[in-house]
Design an enzyme around this catalytic site. Structure first.
Site, PDB file in Angstrom:
ATOM      1  N   HIS A 153       0.846  -1.196   0.000  1.00 41.40           N
ATOM      2  CA  HIS A 153       0.000   0.000   0.000  1.00 41.40           C
ATOM      3  C   HIS A 153       0.877   1.241   0.000  1.00 41.40           C
ATOM      4  CE1 HIS A 153      -4.093  -1.680   1.527  1.00 41.40           C
ATOM      5  NE2 HIS A 153      -3.531  -2.465   0.623  1.00 41.40           N
ATOM      6  N   TYR A 211      -8.433   5.340   8.515  1.00 40.11           N
ATOM      7  CA  TYR A 211      -8.389   5.680   9.938  1.00 40.11           C
ATOM      8  C   TYR A 211      -9.403   6.806  10.122  1.00 40.11           C
ATOM      9  CZ  TYR A 211      -3.905   3.166  10.500  1.00 40.11           C
ATOM     10  OH  TYR A 211      -2.916   2.222  10.559  1.00 40.11           O
ATOM     11  N   PRO A 224      -2.388   0.868  19.224  1.00 36.41           N
ATOM     12  CA  PRO A 224      -2.269   0.309  17.875  1.00 36.41           C
ATOM     13  C   PRO A 224      -2.402   1.324  16.733  1.00 36.41           C
ATOM     14  CG  PRO A 224      -4.332  -0.357  18.902  1.00 36.41           C
ATOM     15  CD  PRO A 224      -3.541   0.327  19.955  1.00 36.41           C
ATOM     16  N   LYS A 230       2.455   0.250  14.889  1.00 40.05           N
ATOM     17  CA  LYS A 230       3.892   0.213  15.171  1.00 40.05           C
ATOM     18  C   LYS A 230       4.363  -0.956  16.036  1.00 40.05           C
ATOM     19  CE  LYS A 230       5.096   3.489  12.662  1.00 40.05           C
ATOM     20  NZ  LYS A 230       5.274   2.860  11.359  1.00 40.05           N
ATOM     21  N   TYR A 253       4.842   6.623   9.243  1.00 36.71           N
ATOM     22  CA  TYR A 253       3.998   5.448   8.992  1.00 36.71           C
ATOM     23  C   TYR A 253       4.778   4.356   8.262  1.00 36.71           C
ATOM     24  CZ  TYR A 253      -0.318   2.837   8.319  1.00 36.71           C
ATOM     25  OH  TYR A 253      -1.295   1.870   8.367  1.00 36.71           O
TER      26      TYR A 253
HETATM   27  P1  FAD Z   1       4.116 -11.382  21.523  1.00 39.83           P
HETATM   28  O1  FAD Z   1       3.535 -11.499  20.164  1.00 39.83           O
HETATM   29  O2  FAD Z   1       3.218 -10.988  22.636  1.00 39.83           O
HETATM   30  O3  FAD Z   1       4.798 -12.771  21.850  1.00 39.83           O
HETATM   31  C1  FAD Z   1       5.250 -13.095  23.141  1.00 39.83           C
HETATM   32  C2  FAD Z   1       5.200 -14.596  23.327  1.00 39.83           C
HETATM   33  O4  FAD Z   1       5.714 -14.935  24.598  1.00 39.83           O
HETATM   34  C3  FAD Z   1       3.776 -15.130  23.281  1.00 39.83           C
HETATM   35  O5  FAD Z   1       3.673 -16.204  22.365  1.00 39.83           O
HETATM   36  C4  FAD Z   1       3.489 -15.570  24.715  1.00 39.83           C
HETATM   37  O6  FAD Z   1       2.617 -16.678  24.772  1.00 39.83           O
HETATM   38  C5  FAD Z   1       4.890 -15.924  25.198  1.00 39.83           C
HETATM   39  N1  FAD Z   1       5.038 -15.851  26.660  1.00 39.83           N
HETATM   40  C6  FAD Z   1       4.495 -14.956  27.514  1.00 39.83           C
HETATM   41  N2  FAD Z   1       4.853 -15.214  28.771  1.00 39.83           N
HETATM   42  C7  FAD Z   1       5.668 -16.300  28.723  1.00 39.83           C
HETATM   43  C8  FAD Z   1       6.355 -17.024  29.723  1.00 39.83           C
HETATM   44  N3  FAD Z   1       6.262 -16.711  31.025  1.00 39.83           N
HETATM   45  N4  FAD Z   1       7.093 -18.087  29.323  1.00 39.83           N
HETATM   46  C9  FAD Z   1       7.184 -18.431  28.004  1.00 39.83           C
HETATM   47  N5  FAD Z   1       6.539 -17.746  27.018  1.00 39.83           N
HETATM   48  C10 FAD Z   1       5.788 -16.714  27.373  1.00 39.83           C
HETATM   49  N6  FAD Z   1       1.550  -4.089  15.577  1.00 39.83           N
HETATM   50  C11 FAD Z   1       1.875  -3.595  14.349  1.00 39.83           C
HETATM   51  O7  FAD Z   1       3.056  -3.355  14.084  1.00 39.83           O
HETATM   52  N7  FAD Z   1       0.944  -3.358  13.398  1.00 39.83           N
HETATM   53  C12 FAD Z   1      -0.348  -3.596  13.626  1.00 39.83           C
HETATM   54  O8  FAD Z   1      -1.157  -3.430  12.700  1.00 39.83           O
HETATM   55  C13 FAD Z   1      -0.752  -4.069  14.926  1.00 39.83           C
HETATM   56  N8  FAD Z   1      -2.047  -4.307  15.201  1.00 39.83           N
HETATM   57  C14 FAD Z   1      -2.372  -4.889  16.397  1.00 39.83           C
HETATM   58  C15 FAD Z   1      -3.696  -5.174  16.633  1.00 39.83           C
HETATM   59  C16 FAD Z   1      -4.070  -5.778  17.837  1.00 39.83           C
HETATM   60  C17 FAD Z   1      -5.536  -6.077  18.080  1.00 39.83           C
HETATM   61  C18 FAD Z   1      -3.076  -6.121  18.813  1.00 39.83           C
HETATM   62  C19 FAD Z   1      -3.467  -6.785  20.121  1.00 39.83           C
HETATM   63  C20 FAD Z   1      -1.750  -5.820  18.569  1.00 39.83           C
HETATM   64  C21 FAD Z   1      -1.384  -5.215  17.384  1.00 39.83           C
HETATM   65  N9  FAD Z   1      -0.056  -4.922  17.103  1.00 39.83           N
HETATM   66  C22 FAD Z   1       0.265  -4.352  15.883  1.00 39.83           C
HETATM   67  C23 FAD Z   1       0.996  -5.240  18.064  1.00 39.83           C
HETATM   68  C24 FAD Z   1       1.709  -6.567  17.773  1.00 39.83           C
HETATM   69  O9  FAD Z   1       0.781  -7.599  17.671  1.00 39.83           O
HETATM   70  C25 FAD Z   1       2.735  -6.860  18.874  1.00 39.83           C
HETATM   71  O10 FAD Z   1       3.556  -5.724  19.028  1.00 39.83           O
HETATM   72  C26 FAD Z   1       3.609  -8.090  18.559  1.00 39.83           C
HETATM   73  O11 FAD Z   1       2.871  -9.271  18.711  1.00 39.83           O
HETATM   74  C27 FAD Z   1       4.834  -8.150  19.461  1.00 39.83           C
HETATM   75  O12 FAD Z   1       5.550  -9.348  19.244  1.00 39.83           O
HETATM   76  P2  FAD Z   1       6.377 -10.008  20.413  1.00 39.83           P
HETATM   77  O13 FAD Z   1       6.944 -11.268  19.828  1.00 39.83           O
HETATM   78  O14 FAD Z   1       7.310  -9.025  21.000  1.00 39.83           O
HETATM   79  O15 FAD Z   1       5.317 -10.344  21.548  1.00 39.83           O
HETATM   80  C1  DHB Z   2      -4.312  -3.095  11.738  1.00 37.88           C
HETATM   81  C2  DHB Z   2      -4.038  -2.806  13.042  1.00 37.88           C
HETATM   82  C3  DHB Z   2      -3.564  -1.538  13.340  1.00 37.88           C
HETATM   83  O1  DHB Z   2      -3.258  -1.223  14.614  1.00 37.88           O
HETATM   84  C4  DHB Z   2      -3.378  -0.578  12.365  1.00 37.88           C
HETATM   85  O2  DHB Z   2      -2.936   0.645  12.696  1.00 37.88           O
HETATM   86  C5  DHB Z   2      -3.637  -0.890  11.065  1.00 37.88           C
HETATM   87  C6  DHB Z   2      -4.109  -2.168  10.749  1.00 37.88           C
HETATM   88  C7  DHB Z   2      -4.827  -4.443  11.386  1.00 37.88           C
HETATM   89  O3  DHB Z   2      -4.970  -5.281  12.287  1.00 37.88           O
HETATM   90  O4  DHB Z   2      -5.090  -4.674  10.207  1.00 37.88           O
END
Ligand code: FAD
Ligand code: DHB
Length: 390
Positions: free
Chosen positions: A72, A201, A293, A297, A385
């Site tokens: 995009h 948005y 969100p 980021k 962005y």
């Molecule tokens: P996580 O994905 O949280 O992974 C951590 C892992 O550690 C998990 O699998 C968990 O089960 C495991 N864990 C936890 N505790 C323990 C323990 N004690 N022992 C062993 N394992 C453990 N980000 C974007 O960049 N763009 C987006 O569009 C966006 N949209 C989002 C929409 C939603 C609804 C949500 C909730 C988040 C969104 N995010 C977005 C954020 C993004 O999903 C997270 O920043 C990302 O998952 C971070 O990755 P991570 O591996 O650091 O953590």
């Molecule tokens: C999505 C989530 C976001 O937080 C965002 O800024 C854009 C898209 C998504 O889940 O598609």
């Protein structure tokens, strides 16, 4: 069991780190609390910066993203009935973002680790970190009724906001900064064509709405809802009616609705913990920081942390160079704070803050008007962005 780097958490941060280390000949063991099926099924992010895409290609997990993800080069920012297209490519030398779900990315990472024989131990309970202040850290856990122990050189805390790693650092050695918002996002996934080719948005007096997607047949929508909202109080018809009410007229008229296949509420929070290193423990991704969100980021910041951390560990194992490890927290946090600023700004611009006095509401209107009339402001939004340089 002995390894070089013990990685806590098999989210995008942990899996990507173990893959990049493996490709450079550094051994790791990943310990994940949940089952692999649970981690692969979580519906979260969907927008990848171009530098993160490049990192995934380098890790050998870019093929499906490149074939099936969609690039995009613009987004829409709306306010009530006004809609403004932000050109991402023009002001950034042709850069854009890729629409590629975290679910797909995680599947590819798990498959890549499996294909290379990587040790990813899921359903590992009671993970505990030991000796992070010394030279011989270790991790203990319980799995399938037996106790396990991993001795290692370093521990990477990639276990998300609720994980054990950050909590293993003595509170006096960790500073935290936090802002909690009095609202969350109610997300809905449906097998319907997206309302628009680009993300919308939408700020509105009734609250924020986001129109996103996963593919040409799969839509992802979000509504701002009060903190503590139960998704059970939002049958599909109520969701669609509210979404229509918050979108500009043309988008509302084009909206195709259908049954939801997932619905959940995510709270909004800004959070940073630092430094991101304590002794032999390094924090990465959501374990160290959470952004609201708006601006997409969170996952991308996990990517930049892993870029810095993998390079630092590979340099240490390659030549004993400690500069990357010493500088990790400073480098990662500099980028984290800029992404915090941007995510907060996008959130402030587009959400309805229930406690806002009329003065602040007028400021929010003025912010949108300024953005609509200023090429410089639009370029700044685009630059953030698509992602600030690593
Ligand atoms: P996580 O994905 O949280 O992974 C951590 C892992 O550690 C998990 O699998 C968990 O089960 C495991 N864990 C936890 N505790 C323990 C323990 N004690 N022992 C062993 N394992 C453990 N980000 C974007 O960049 N763009 C987006 O569009 C966006 N949209 C989002 C929409 C939603 C609804 C949500 C909730 C988040 C969104 N995010 C977005 C954020 C993004 O999903 C997270 O920043 C990302 O998952 C971070 O990755 P991570 O591996 O650091 O953590
Ligand atoms: C999505 C989530 C976001 O937080 C965002 O800024 C854009 C898209 C998504 O889940 O598609």
């Amino acid at each position: 069991m002995r390894t070089q780097v013990a990685i806590i958490g098999a989210g995008p941060s942990g899996l990507l780190l173990s893959q990049l280390l493996d490709l450079a000949g550094v051994d790791s063991v990943v310990l994940e609390r949940q089952s692999r099926a649970h981690v692969e099924g979580r519906i979260r992010a969907g927008v990848l910066e171009d530098q993160f895409q490049a990192l995934l290609r380098r890790a050998g997990v870019g093929a499906r993203m490149d074939a099936e993800g969609e690039i995009h080069d613009g987004i829409a920012i709306a306010r009530d009935d006004r809609s403004l297209r932000i050109d991402l490519a023009g002001p950034t030398g042709g850069r854009g973002v890729c629409i590629w779900g975290q679910t797909e990315l995680t599947r590819d990472l798990f498959a890549a680790r499996e294909a290379r024989g990587g040790a990813v131990l899921d359903e590992a309970a009671d993970v505990a970190l030991h000796g992070i202040d010394g030279d011989r850290p270790s991790v203990t856990f319980r799995r399938g009724g037996t106790e396990g122990r991993v001795d290692c050189d370093f521990i990477a805390g990639c276990d998300g906001f609720h994980g054990v790693s950050r909590r293993s650092i003595p509170p006096a050695r960790l500073e935290t900064w936090e802002r909690v918002y009095p609202f969350g996002w109610l997300g809905l996934l449906s097998e319907t064509p997206p309302v628009s080719r680009e993300l919308i948005y939408a700020g509105h007096a009734r609250g924020f709405a986001l129109c996103s997607m996963r593919s040409a047949e799969l839509s992802r929508y979000y509504l701002q809802v009060p903190a503590g909202t139960d998704p059970g109080d939002w049958p599909d018809a109520r969701f669609w009616d509210e979404l229509r009410a918050r979108l500009p007229e043309a988008a509302a008229a084009a909206l195709v609705t259908g049954p939801s296949i997932e619905k959940s509420v995510a709270p909004l929070r800004s959070f940073v913990a630092g430094p991101m290193r304590h002794g032999r423990l390094f924090l990465a991704g959501d374990a160290a920081h959470i952004v609201p969100p708006t601006g997409a980021k969170g996952l991308n910041l996990a990517g930049s942390d892993i870029h810095y951390l993998s390079a630092a560990l590979i340099a240490w194992y390659g030549s004993g160079d400690t500069a990357g490890l010493e500088g990790y927290s400073e480098h990662a946090m500099a980028r984290v704070w800029k992404a915090q600023r941007f995510s907060w700004w996008m959130t402030r611009l587009l959400h309805r803050f229930p406690e806002d006095p009329p003065f602040d509401r007028r400021l929010q209107e003025a912010e949108f008007d300024f953005l609509a009339g200023s090429q410089a402001a639009q370029a700044a939004l685009a630059e953030n962005y698509v992602g600030l340089a690593y």
